[in-house]
Design a protein around this motif. Structure first.
Motif, PDB file in Angstrom:
ATOM      1  N   LEU A  16       7.286  36.993  32.292  1.00 26.27           N
ATOM      2  CA  LEU A  16       6.031  37.054  33.029  1.00 26.27           C
ATOM      3  C   LEU A  16       5.212  38.260  32.593  1.00 26.27           C
ATOM      4  CD1 LEU A  16       7.337  36.309  36.625  1.00 26.27           C
ATOM      5  CD2 LEU A  16       6.391  34.697  34.974  1.00 26.27           C
ATOM      6  N   ASP A  17       3.892  38.097  32.558  1.00 23.20           N
ATOM      7  CA  ASP A  17       3.019  39.232  32.283  1.00 23.20           C
ATOM      8  C   ASP A  17       2.723  39.949  33.604  1.00 23.20           C
ATOM      9  OD1 ASP A  17       0.994  37.810  33.589  1.00 23.20           O
ATOM     10  OD2 ASP A  17      -0.086  37.324  31.757  1.00 23.20           O
ATOM     11  N   ALA A  18       1.821  40.902  33.593  1.00 28.55           N
ATOM     12  CA  ALA A  18       1.508  41.690  34.793  1.00 28.55           C
ATOM     13  C   ALA A  18       0.940  40.845  35.930  1.00 28.55           C
ATOM     14  CB  ALA A  18       0.530  42.805  34.436  1.00 28.55           C
ATOM     15  N   HIS A  19       0.434  39.651  35.614  1.00 31.20           N
ATOM     16  CA  HIS A  19      -0.162  38.773  36.622  1.00 31.20           C
ATOM     17  C   HIS A  19       0.758  37.610  36.994  1.00 31.20           C
ATOM     18  CE1 HIS A  19      -3.892  40.945  36.030  1.00 31.20           C
ATOM     19  NE2 HIS A  19      -3.747  40.772  34.726  1.00 31.20           N
ATOM     20  N   CYS A  20       2.033  37.684  36.612  1.00 28.21           N
ATOM     21  CA  CYS A  20       3.024  36.622  36.865  1.00 28.21           C
ATOM     22  C   CYS A  20       2.680  35.331  36.126  1.00 28.21           C
ATOM     23  CB  CYS A  20       3.215  36.369  38.353  1.00 28.21           C
ATOM     24  SG  CYS A  20       3.939  37.750  39.225  1.00 28.21           S
ATOM     25  N   HIS A  21       2.062  35.445  34.961  1.00 24.53           N
ATOM     26  CA  HIS A  21       1.723  34.294  34.134  1.00 24.53           C
ATOM     27  C   HIS A  21       2.632  34.248  32.910  1.00 24.53           C
ATOM     28  CE1 HIS A  21      -2.634  34.783  35.715  1.00 24.53           C
ATOM     29  NE2 HIS A  21      -1.943  33.972  36.499  1.00 24.53           N
ATOM     30  N   ILE A  22       2.777  33.065  32.342  1.00 22.60           N
ATOM     31  CA  ILE A  22       3.421  32.897  31.047  1.00 22.60           C
ATOM     32  C   ILE A  22       2.399  32.292  30.101  1.00 22.60           C
ATOM     33  CG2 ILE A  22       5.811  32.746  31.838  1.00 22.60           C
ATOM     34  CD1 ILE A  22       5.593  29.741  31.876  1.00 22.60           C
ATOM     35  N   ARG A  23       2.672  32.295  28.818  1.00 26.65           N
ATOM     36  CA  ARG A  23       1.710  31.842  27.804  1.00 26.65           C
ATOM     37  C   ARG A  23       2.206  30.590  27.105  1.00 26.65           C
ATOM     38  NH1 ARG A  23      -2.585  34.640  29.416  1.00 26.65           N
ATOM     39  NH2 ARG A  23      -1.977  36.762  29.794  1.00 26.65           N
ATOM     40  N   GLY A  24       1.279  29.703  26.822  1.00 30.02           N
ATOM     41  CA  GLY A  24       1.575  28.535  26.009  1.00 30.02           C
ATOM     42  C   GLY A  24       1.407  28.873  24.541  1.00 30.02           C
ATOM     43  N   ASP A  25       1.840  27.993  23.662  1.00 30.90           N
ATOM     44  CA  ASP A  25       1.735  28.237  22.224  1.00 30.90           C
ATOM     45  C   ASP A  25       0.317  28.066  21.701  1.00 30.90           C
ATOM     46  OD1 ASP A  25       4.400  28.822  21.989  1.00 30.90           O
ATOM     47  OD2 ASP A  25       4.972  26.799  21.430  1.00 30.90           O
ATOM     48  N   MET A  26      -0.495  27.303  22.392  1.00 28.30           N
ATOM     49  CA  MET A  26      -1.861  27.019  21.961  1.00 28.30           C
ATOM     50  C   MET A  26      -2.793  27.199  23.144  1.00 28.30           C
ATOM     51  SD  MET A  26      -1.073  23.509  19.861  1.00 28.30           S
ATOM     52  CE  MET A  26      -2.779  23.267  19.492  1.00 28.30           C
ATOM     53  N   PRO A  27      -4.090  27.392  22.899  1.00 33.94           N
ATOM     54  CA  PRO A  27      -5.015  27.481  24.031  1.00 33.94           C
ATOM     55  C   PRO A  27      -5.127  26.130  24.727  1.00 33.94           C
ATOM     56  CG  PRO A  27      -6.227  27.532  21.974  1.00 33.94           C
ATOM     57  CD  PRO A  27      -4.778  27.561  21.620  1.00 33.94           C
ATOM     58  N   SER A  28      -5.349  26.174  26.013  1.00 37.31           N
ATOM     59  CA  SER A  28      -5.564  24.928  26.742  1.00 37.31           C
ATOM     60  C   SER A  28      -6.984  24.439  26.474  1.00 37.31           C
ATOM     61  CB  SER A  28      -5.336  25.134  28.238  1.00 37.31           C
ATOM     62  OG  SER A  28      -6.153  26.160  28.737  1.00 37.31           O
ATOM     63  N   GLY A  29      -7.173  23.149  26.603  1.00 39.87           N
ATOM     64  CA  GLY A  29      -8.492  22.564  26.403  1.00 39.87           C
ATOM     65  C   GLY A  29      -9.254  22.480  27.709  1.00 39.87           C
ATOM     66  N   TYR A  30     -10.516  22.149  27.606  1.00 43.92           N
ATOM     67  CA  TYR A  30     -11.338  21.985  28.806  1.00 43.92           C
ATOM     68  C   TYR A  30     -10.773  20.839  29.639  1.00 43.92           C
ATOM     69  CZ  TYR A  30     -14.450  25.138  26.413  1.00 43.92           C
ATOM     70  OH  TYR A  30     -14.957  26.234  25.774  1.00 43.92           O
ATOM     71  N   GLY A  31     -10.629  21.078  30.919  1.00 46.85           N
ATOM     72  CA  GLY A  31     -10.086  20.068  31.818  1.00 46.85           C
ATOM     73  C   GLY A  31      -8.576  20.113  31.963  1.00 46.85           C
ATOM     74  N   ASP A  32      -7.899  21.011  31.232  1.00 42.98           N
ATOM     75  CA  ASP A  32      -6.436  21.111  31.320  1.00 42.98           C
ATOM     76  C   ASP A  32      -5.960  21.886  32.545  1.00 42.98           C
ATOM     77  OD1 ASP A  32      -6.113  19.670  29.002  1.00 42.98           O
ATOM     78  OD2 ASP A  32      -5.719  21.412  27.731  1.00 42.98           O
ATOM     79  N   SER A  33      -6.828  22.694  33.137  1.00 45.10           N
ATOM     80  CA  SER A  33      -6.416  23.487  34.297  1.00 45.10           C
ATOM     81  C   SER A  33      -5.904  22.574  35.402  1.00 45.10           C
ATOM     82  CB  SER A  33      -7.589  24.320  34.824  1.00 45.10           C
ATOM     83  OG  SER A  33      -7.913  25.329  33.918  1.00 45.10           O
ATOM     84  N   GLY A  34      -4.796  22.990  35.991  1.00 47.45           N
ATOM     85  CA  GLY A  34      -4.162  22.199  37.037  1.00 47.45           C
ATOM     86  C   GLY A  34      -3.112  21.252  36.503  1.00 47.45           C
ATOM     87  N   GLY A  56      -5.519  28.215  33.036  1.00 48.61           N
ATOM     88  CA  GLY A  56      -6.643  28.645  32.198  1.00 48.61           C
ATOM     89  C   GLY A  56      -6.228  28.914  30.777  1.00 48.61           C
ATOM     90  N   ARG A  57      -7.072  29.703  30.099  1.00 50.72           N
ATOM     91  CA  ARG A  57      -6.801  30.018  28.702  1.00 50.72           C
ATOM     92  C   ARG A  57      -7.140  31.468  28.419  1.00 50.72           C
ATOM     93  NH1 ARG A  57     -10.170  26.104  25.357  1.00 50.72           N
ATOM     94  NH2 ARG A  57     -10.123  27.589  23.680  1.00 50.72           N
ATOM     95  N   ASP A  58      -6.393  32.035  27.492  1.00 51.48           N
ATOM     96  CA  ASP A  58      -6.633  33.390  27.018  1.00 51.48           C
ATOM     97  C   ASP A  58      -7.307  33.249  25.663  1.00 51.48           C
ATOM     98  OD1 ASP A  58      -6.505  35.907  25.845  1.00 51.48           O
ATOM     99  OD2 ASP A  58      -4.487  36.334  26.604  1.00 51.48           O
ATOM    100  N   ASP A  59      -8.635  33.440  25.644  1.00 52.20           N
ATOM    101  CA  ASP A  59      -9.386  33.245  24.406  1.00 52.20           C
ATOM    102  C   ASP A  59      -9.096  34.329  23.371  1.00 52.20           C
ATOM    103  OD1 ASP A  59     -10.661  30.845  25.068  1.00 52.20           O
ATOM    104  OD2 ASP A  59     -12.203  31.901  26.212  1.00 52.20           O
ATOM    105  N   VAL A  60      -8.658  35.504  23.809  1.00 53.63           N
ATOM    106  CA  VAL A  60      -8.341  36.582  22.868  1.00 53.63           C
ATOM    107  C   VAL A  60      -7.040  36.266  22.129  1.00 53.63           C
ATOM    108  CG1 VAL A  60      -7.781  39.036  22.660  1.00 53.63           C
ATOM    109  CG2 VAL A  60      -9.583  38.293  24.225  1.00 53.63           C
ATOM    110  N   ALA A  61      -6.010  35.861  22.872  1.00 52.91           N
ATOM    111  CA  ALA A  61      -4.705  35.553  22.278  1.00 52.91           C
ATOM    112  C   ALA A  61      -4.606  34.105  21.813  1.00 52.91           C
ATOM    113  CB  ALA A  61      -3.597  35.846  23.280  1.00 52.91           C
ATOM    114  N   HIS A  62      -5.589  33.278  22.156  1.00 48.49           N
ATOM    115  CA  HIS A  62      -5.602  31.844  21.806  1.00 48.49           C
ATOM    116  C   HIS A  62      -4.364  31.130  22.349  1.00 48.49           C
ATOM    117  CE1 HIS A  62      -9.059  32.634  19.327  1.00 48.49           C
ATOM    118  NE2 HIS A  62      -8.387  33.594  18.716  1.00 48.49           N
ATOM    119  N   LYS A  63      -4.119  31.330  23.632  1.00 52.64           N
ATOM    120  CA  LYS A  63      -2.976  30.693  24.284  1.00 52.64           C
ATOM    121  C   LYS A  63      -3.370  30.188  25.667  1.00 52.64           C
ATOM    122  CE  LYS A  63       0.496  33.451  21.907  1.00 52.64           C
ATOM    123  NZ  LYS A  63       0.952  32.396  21.042  1.00 52.64           N
TER     124      LYS A  63
END
Length: 68
Positions: free
Chosen positions: A7-25, A42-49
């Motif tokens: 987990l990161d500081a916000h209790c999130h984990i990262r996917g291998d690729m950025p999520s697309g529009y409409g993927d939230s939820g 959501g997506r991390d546009d800086v890390a592209h995950k």
């Protein structure tokens, strides 16, 4: 696919690729068990995950809501 299980500081984990529009939820499920592992938030546009919240974190938050 999940890139990191820590987990990161916000209790999130990262996917291998950025999520697309409409993927939230959308859910991230185990291939072996079919159980829900995390939910895309959501997506991390800086890390592209993709950014995902583990189901255990969501369960803990929901339990807190039920407490008096």
């Amino acid at each position: 696919m999940i890139a990191a299980t820590e987990l990161d500081a916000h209790c999130h984990i990262r996917g291998d690729m950025p999520s697309g529009y409409g993927d939230s939820g959308g859910g991230c499920f185990s291939i072996e068990t079919g159980k829900l592992i995390a939910i895309n938030v959501g997506r991390d546009d800086v890390a592209h995950k993709a950014v995902l919240v583990p189901s255990a974190v969501i369960q803990h938050m929901l339990a807190q809501l039920k407490s008096p």
